[in-house]
Design a protein around this motif. Structure first.
Motif, PDB file in Angstrom:
ATOM      1  N   ASP A  79       0.878  -1.180   0.000  1.00  0.00           N
ATOM      2  CA  ASP A  79       0.000   0.000   0.000  1.00  0.00           C
ATOM      3  C   ASP A  79       0.910   1.224   0.000  1.00  0.00           C
ATOM      4  OD1 ASP A  79      -1.642   2.097   0.736  1.00  0.00           O
ATOM      5  OD2 ASP A  79      -2.560   1.056   2.427  1.00  0.00           O
ATOM      6  N   ASP A  80       0.828   2.030  -1.070  1.00  0.00           N
ATOM      7  CA  ASP A  80       1.679   3.233  -1.119  1.00  0.00           C
ATOM      8  C   ASP A  80       0.921   4.491  -0.668  1.00  0.00           C
ATOM      9  OD1 ASP A  80       0.052   3.919  -3.259  1.00  0.00           O
ATOM     10  OD2 ASP A  80       1.541   3.469  -4.795  1.00  0.00           O
ATOM     11  N   GLY A  81      -0.247   4.269  -0.048  1.00  0.00           N
ATOM     12  CA  GLY A  81      -1.051   5.404   0.431  1.00  0.00           C
ATOM     13  C   GLY A  81      -2.142   5.758  -0.555  1.00  0.00           C
ATOM     14  N   GLU A  82      -1.995   5.290  -1.779  1.00  0.00           N
ATOM     15  CA  GLU A  82      -3.029   5.553  -2.804  1.00  0.00           C
ATOM     16  C   GLU A  82      -3.533   4.246  -3.402  1.00  0.00           C
ATOM     17  OE1 GLU A  82      -1.318   8.182  -5.687  1.00  0.00           O
ATOM     18  OE2 GLU A  82      -1.261   9.846  -4.278  1.00  0.00           O
ATOM     19  N   ARG A 100      11.002   2.945  -0.107  1.00  0.00           N
ATOM     20  CA  ARG A 100      10.631   3.851   0.994  1.00  0.00           C
ATOM     21  C   ARG A 100       9.107   4.045   1.027  1.00  0.00           C
ATOM     22  NH1 ARG A 100      12.333   9.275   0.167  1.00  0.00           N
ATOM     23  NH2 ARG A 100      11.996   9.477   2.401  1.00  0.00           N
ATOM     24  N   LEU A 101       8.600   4.261   2.213  1.00  0.00           N
ATOM     25  CA  LEU A 101       7.210   4.675   2.415  1.00  0.00           C
ATOM     26  C   LEU A 101       6.197   3.757   1.730  1.00  0.00           C
ATOM     27  CD1 LEU A 101       7.807   8.508   2.199  1.00  0.00           C
ATOM     28  CD2 LEU A 101       7.514   7.083   4.229  1.00  0.00           C
ATOM     29  N   TYR A 138       2.390  11.202   7.238  1.00  0.00           N
ATOM     30  CA  TYR A 138       3.801  11.366   6.847  1.00  0.00           C
ATOM     31  C   TYR A 138       3.905  11.552   5.331  1.00  0.00           C
ATOM     32  CZ  TYR A 138       8.862  10.585   7.204  1.00  0.00           C
ATOM     33  OH  TYR A 138      10.223  10.734   7.165  1.00  0.00           O
ATOM     34  N   ILE A 139       3.188  10.725   4.583  1.00  0.00           N
ATOM     35  CA  ILE A 139       3.194  10.815   3.114  1.00  0.00           C
ATOM     36  C   ILE A 139       2.647  12.171   2.667  1.00  0.00           C
ATOM     37  CG2 ILE A 139       2.066   9.938   1.028  1.00  0.00           C
ATOM     38  CD1 ILE A 139       2.293   7.229   1.988  1.00  0.00           C
ATOM     39  N   ASN A 140       1.551  12.591   3.289  1.00  0.00           N
ATOM     40  CA  ASN A 140       0.951  13.876   2.903  1.00  0.00           C
ATOM     41  C   ASN A 140       1.877  15.044   3.192  1.00  0.00           C
ATOM     42  OD1 ASN A 140      -1.340  12.877   1.741  1.00  0.00           O
ATOM     43  ND2 ASN A 140      -2.435  12.730   3.692  1.00  0.00           N
ATOM     44  N   ARG A 141       2.597  14.968   4.323  1.00  0.00           N
ATOM     45  CA  ARG A 141       3.568  16.040   4.649  1.00  0.00           C
ATOM     46  C   ARG A 141       4.637  16.112   3.565  1.00  0.00           C
ATOM     47  NH1 ARG A 141       3.294  14.559  10.159  1.00  0.00           N
ATOM     48  NH2 ARG A 141       5.252  13.405  10.068  1.00  0.00           N
ATOM     49  N   ILE A 142       5.121  14.957   3.131  1.00  0.00           N
ATOM     50  CA  ILE A 142       6.171  14.914   2.096  1.00  0.00           C
ATOM     51  C   ILE A 142       5.634  15.465   0.773  1.00  0.00           C
ATOM     52  CG2 ILE A 142       7.487  13.288   0.637  1.00  0.00           C
ATOM     53  CD1 ILE A 142       8.283  11.874   3.120  1.00  0.00           C
ATOM     54  N   LYS A 143       4.403  15.079   0.415  1.00  0.00           N
ATOM     55  CA  LYS A 143       3.802  15.560  -0.842  1.00  0.00           C
ATOM     56  C   LYS A 143       3.696  17.078  -0.817  1.00  0.00           C
ATOM     57  CE  LYS A 143       0.932  11.673  -2.172  1.00  0.00           C
ATOM     58  NZ  LYS A 143      -0.387  11.126  -1.886  1.00  0.00           N
TER      59      LYS A 143
END
Ligand code: T46
Length: 147
Positions: A79-82, A100-101, A138-143
């Motif tokens: 799962d990559d968040g999307e 990563r992630l 965390y993913i959203n912060r990076i995006k």
């Protein structure tokens, strides 16, 4: 084993294999070549006798890994968040990159299952994200930073 991985920071890694049946197979993984990083750590997971066992359920901030099922089978959930994808791991010469992630979970272990992981760094607990909501944040912060 899957034909295509549609998850970000992942992919299929096919190792060189010499099939000498009935004298067995020889399978080779070379660092910085087919394995896309210098290998600093190798670990394996065995004795997966509990059919309801679940492992993983985390993502790594920086660690890169390639995971193999060198005996038996298990299900790898990525799962990559999307996007989410379930991959049946049952071919000892085909690995999946865990970049990563990438939230990853392992289930449905066969009794004789042995998992082998090649990792780009030593064990660091602070590299783990073990909470799914934290992973999404965390993913959203990076995006946002990348915009
Ligand atoms: C991963 C998946 C595929 C260490 O002390 N050193 C190590 O090198 C490792 C891998 C683990 N540990 C300790 C940390 C925990 O206290 O061993 C215990 C069990 O580790 P964990 O619950 O993270 O095990 P899995 O199977 O859920 O995850 C492992 C790896 O930890 C992880 O990086 O991506 O396999």
């Amino acid at each position: 084993m899957v034909k295509r991985v549609k998850i970000k920071n992942s992919g299929i890694i096919k190792l060189q294999r010499y099939n000498d049946y009935p004298d067995g197979n020889l399978i080779i993984a070379e660092a910085n070549r087919i394995i896309p990083f210098k290998i600093k750590r190798v670990y394996y997971i065995n004795k997966l006798d509990n059919p309801r066992a679940t492992r993983g359920k985390h993502a790594h901030k920086n660690l890169e890994q390639v995971i193999f099922c060198i005996n038996g089978s298990f299900a790898l959930h990525l799962d990559d968040g999307e996007t989410k994808q379930k991959i049946i791991m049952n071919n000892s010469s085909v690995g999946i990159k865990l970049g990563r992630l990438l939230w990853h979970t392992m289930t449905d272990f066969s009794k004789n299952c042995v998992i082998l992981v090649l990792a780009s760094d030593y064990y660091k607990e602070n590299d783990y994200i073990r909470n799914y909501d934290e992973f999404l944040k965390y993913i959203n912060r990076i995006k946002k930073k990348q915009k």
